[in-house]
Design an enzyme around this catalytic site. Structure first.
Site, PDB file in Angstrom:
ATOM      1  N   GLN A  97       0.977  -0.782  -0.198  1.00  0.00           N
ATOM      2  CA  GLN A  97       0.553   0.145   0.216  1.00  0.00           C
ATOM      3  C   GLN A  97       1.145   1.429  -0.327  1.00  0.00           C
ATOM      4  OE1 GLN A  97      -2.857   1.219  -0.695  1.00  0.00           O
ATOM      5  NE2 GLN A  97      -3.494  -1.471  -0.561  1.00  0.00           N
ATOM      6  N   SER A  98       1.688   1.123  -0.607  1.00  0.00           N
ATOM      7  CA  SER A  98       2.838   1.866  -0.915  1.00  0.00           C
ATOM      8  C   SER A  98       2.090   3.790  -1.314  1.00  0.00           C
ATOM      9  CB  SER A  98       4.582   1.760  -1.500  1.00  0.00           C
ATOM     10  OG  SER A  98       5.208   2.590  -1.682  1.00  0.00           O
ATOM     11  N   ASN A  99       2.776   5.049  -0.830  1.00  0.00           N
ATOM     12  CA  ASN A  99       1.856   5.676  -1.575  1.00  0.00           C
ATOM     13  C   ASN A  99       3.433   6.346  -2.287  1.00  0.00           C
ATOM     14  OD1 ASN A  99      -0.819   6.253   0.518  1.00  0.00           O
ATOM     15  ND2 ASN A  99       0.569   6.291   2.335  1.00  0.00           N
TER      16      ASN A  99
END
Ligand SMILES: *Cc1c(COP(=O)(O)O)cnc(C)c1O
Length: 347
Positions: A97-99
């Site tokens: 879920q890396s921004n």
């Protein structure tokens, strides 16, 4: 590609402020225009009342690129560097879920570059939250069992006839951190127009570029308040080593700028005690996300700002701030991950 290179700009704000401080030998930093700047700074009246503390917020969740966030500022410098080097593919990685990956994928699309991402699945794989957005931006997704490092993915891209530009986790190298040197200079200008003197800035801190950039910027622009980083991923087991990594990155940023400065571990106030595990949403995080949403109508994220704001609430309860202090929560974005954490956040 030539036409795109022409839009690479140097940073007038950075240069002007540094020159007015009399710092010479500033190397010209290349920057593209990705973010809507300055991001706004405003009071949080209901939360201030509820918590008994003068709370303000800086809205880097509203940087404008792909639902915003702190990585946009770093990418203004990183993508400029990639274009100058003639790269055609941005290569980076992070947790599922890396921004940072989501914003990198969007920046690549904006500049007609390809994007390859190395994602670690610390949660079940679904097309939700940032993964959905990575795919919409056309990123090429690789899972961590394909390559051991981002560098190896970069080599794979090169072997396929492309020119990779490899960006480390979180965009936190000396080039990326310039985004937060610039951000601090921006904030110091904004401070002139708000009545409350900000004495403390609170940010989540993980790959360090945000906090390091702010600390370097604070030295340049003369901000003397505290900059407190809430460690997200690292607990105090290796405090000495982690503290030193902040100092080391700060020296690299100063070198990138071509200025001479000194840093010690005392320049970095990092709170390690809230790091209960990356991406783990406990009571503190859950309550913080709900409280901010219900008091101010502002969305935090489950991994970074939820934890950092929860930490800030706990610091207020412990009496860390006085009634005259002005406390600025620097929102670094990430709300696009909320949808992937629905089960942890609401019944
Ligand atoms: C990456 C990220 C951070 C941490 O910033 P670093 O520069 O890696 O320390 C904080 N908040 C959000 C929402 C992020 O995506």
């Amino acid at each position: 590609m030539q036409a795109i290179r022409a839009v690479v700009i140097t940073d007038p704000l950075l240069e002007q402020l540094i020159y007015t401080k009399g710092v010479m030998h500033l190397r010209k930093q290349k920057r593209i225009d990705l973010a809507f700047l300055p991001t706004s700074v405003h009071a949080l009246p209901r939360l201030s009342e509820a918590l008994g503390c003068n709370l303000w917020i800086k809205r880097d969740d509203q940087t404008g690129l792909a639902l915003g966030g702190n990585k946009t500022r770093k990418l203004e410098y990183l993508v400029a560097d990639a274009l100058v080097q003639g790269a055609d593919t941005l290569v980076t990685g992070g947790m599922i879920q890396s921004n940072h990956c989501r914003q990198t994928a969007a920046a690549a699309a904006r500049y007609g570059l390809r994007c390859a991402l190395l994602l670690h699945a610390d949660r079940p794989v679904h097309n939700d939250g940032n993964v959905l957005l990575d795919k919409l931006f056309g990123a090429d997704i690789w899972w961590a069992d394909s390559f051991a490092t981002i560098g190896q993915l970069g080599e794979h891209v090169r072997n396929n006839g492309h020119k990779p530009y490899v960006i480390p986790y979180g965009g936190s190298n000396a080039v990326g951190a310039l985004g937060y040197v610039n951000a601090m200079l921006e904030f110091v200008e904004q401070q002139k127009n708000i009545a409350q003197k900000i004495t403390h800035i609170i940010i989540p801190s993980c790959s360090r570029g945000t906090q390091v950039g702010l600390v370097v910027g604070a030295k340049i622009a003369g901000f003397t308040g505290s900059i407190i980083g809430i460690s997200i991923d690292y607990d105090k087991t290796h405090k000495e080593k982690y503290d030193q990594e902040y100092v080391d990155l700060a020296y690299q940023v100063a070198e990138q700028l071509g200025v001479t400065m000194t840093f010690t571990q005392d320049d970095f106030d990092i709170r390690y005690e809230y790091a209960i595990g990356y991406g783990i949403v406990g009571e503190l995080e859950k309550h913080a996300v709900q409280f901010m949403a219900q008091q101010e109508g502002i969305l935090l994220d489950p991994v970074y700002t939820g934890r950092a704001f929860g930490a800030l609430q706990s610091m207020i309860h412990k009496g860390e701030f006085t009634r005259n202090d002005g406390v600025l929560f620097w929102h670094t974005g990430g709300a696009s991950a909320l949808f992937a954490y629905a089960k942890e956040l609401v019944k």
